[in-house]
Design a protein around this motif. Structure first.
Motif: not given
Length: 365
Positions: A1-9, A22-30, A55-56, A73-79
């Motif tokens: 899994m690949k995790t996206f964290r709140l970035p420096d604002l 704006r998304v939910k688990p299972g959605d495919e995003v670009s 989106i996982e 957010v946790e994305f489905d994908g590489a560890q």
């Protein structure tokens, strides 16, 4: 899994309130597709996706306060971890309270034994609001129980959120950082034409004050004890709203006509009311104006927000008996309060600034 964290604002912001996913688990995003909206001390902003994928998992709920660096957010994908967007460290609820700063003790921590700390957790009492009565500043079980009884008679705690939370943090920062001093006086305004635009007159007078004493239109860098004089006057205008205090910035007020300033003020207030003001329009003020007299009040000690060093407050215009040319008569006066950072601005500089403001306000037009 690949995790996206709140970035420096940016702007030194360390947290944000999650407004909406704006998304939910299972959605495919670009890439760059909006993932969520957050509210910071500056504005409501959308955070885009840093990658394409599915989106996982979502780590937070709307109205949660999320720290910079916390997982979103946790994305489905590489560890692997998304190191490119991680800023700061994740704070967890498992952190142990070691020092408690209590009322009236400043930075001196109170002592709390584990059993009393456990009692406070059980009774849902924040130890930072408990006044210790035990020896050497120790919080006792009786202290915790006393506060619990008081809290049971009050409304439930309501966490400050969004702009009101940001206002509280900004005021605490200003209290800790600035060495404030305030001077007050009354400006005669009975020579004004009927229907005069009070805010525009105040802006023009403030510009005259900055021309007389440019040091009040500067930024102060406390870490290096350095000041930066600003050529342009970018004026922060304090705006009261049900959500708290906003201070949008009216740019280069010294070179604009009265009509242009009024148009800018109208647009600014409309954007604030609609919560559509761009974040960049809440940044970069060099001095601030608070026309609190439109609500109530005569004098005040307005709060200076670093890195600025001055704020001019205007109270409610009133009629009173005044001396003019040796005679006593009723005239209109506008009460003024100037708070300045005494680390940077001397009393003489503040007085000359205020005198120039008053001289301009006394003019008929």
């Amino acid at each position: 899994m690949k995790t996206f964290r709140l970035p420096d604002l940016g702007e030194g912001l360390q947290e944000a309130e999650l407004v909406e996913w704006r998304v939910k688990p299972g959605d495919e995003v670009s890439i760059d597709q909006p993932l969520l909206a957050v509210e910071t001390a500056k504005a409501v902003v959308e955070i885009p996706s840093p990658r394409a994928g599915r989106i996982e998992r979502l780590f937070a709920e709307p109205r949660d306060i999320v720290r910079v660096g916390a997982p979103l957010v946790e994305f489905d994908g590489a560890q692997e971890e998304d190191a490119g967007t991680v800023v700061g460290v994740v704070e967890t609820s498992a952190a142990v309270l070691r020092d408690v700063t209590t009322p009236g003790r400043g930075a001196v921590p109170a002592r709390v034994i584990p059993a009393v700390r456990a009692l406070a957790r059980k009774l849902n009492v924040d130890l930072s609001i408990v006044t210790p009565s035990g020896p050497d500043g120790t919080i006792t079980a009786e202290d915790v129980q006393r506060v619990a009884r008081v809290l049971s008679e009050a409304e439930p705690a309501e966490p400050l959120r969004g702009f009101r939370r940001a206002m509280a943090q900004n005021m605490a920062f200003a209290q800790a950082e600035v060495a404030p001093a305030t001077i007050m006086d009354d400006a005669p305004v009975d020579a004004w034409e009927p229907g005069a635009d009070v805010t525009i007159r105040l802006i023009r007078a403030l510009v005259k004050g900055c021309e007389a004493e440019p040091v009040l239109n500067c930024w102060f860098e406390s870490a290096t004890l350095s000041r930066r004089l600003r050529r342009k006057i970018d004026l922060g205008i304090a705006v009261d709203t049900p959500d708290g205090l906003f201070v949008p910035v009216l740019r280069d007020v010294g070179s604009r006509s009265a009509a242009d300033l009024r148009d800018g003020l109208n647009r600014m207030r409309a954007d604030v009311a609609a919560r559509k003001i761009p974040p960049e329009e809440l940044r970069g003020a060099t001095i601030t104006l608070s026309n609190f007299g439109t609500i109530a009040g005569r004098y005040a000690a307005p709060v200076v927000l670093p890195p600025t060093v001055a704020i001019l407050g205007a109270g409610r215009i009133r009629n009173e008996v005044v001396a003019r040319d040796g005679d006593m008569r009723v005239g209109a006066v506008l009460p003024l309060s100037l708070t300045f950072d005494h680390r940077v601005v001397s009393g003489g500089e503040a007085g000359r600034f205020l005198a120039a403001v008053m001289f301009d306000l006394a003019r008929a037009a």
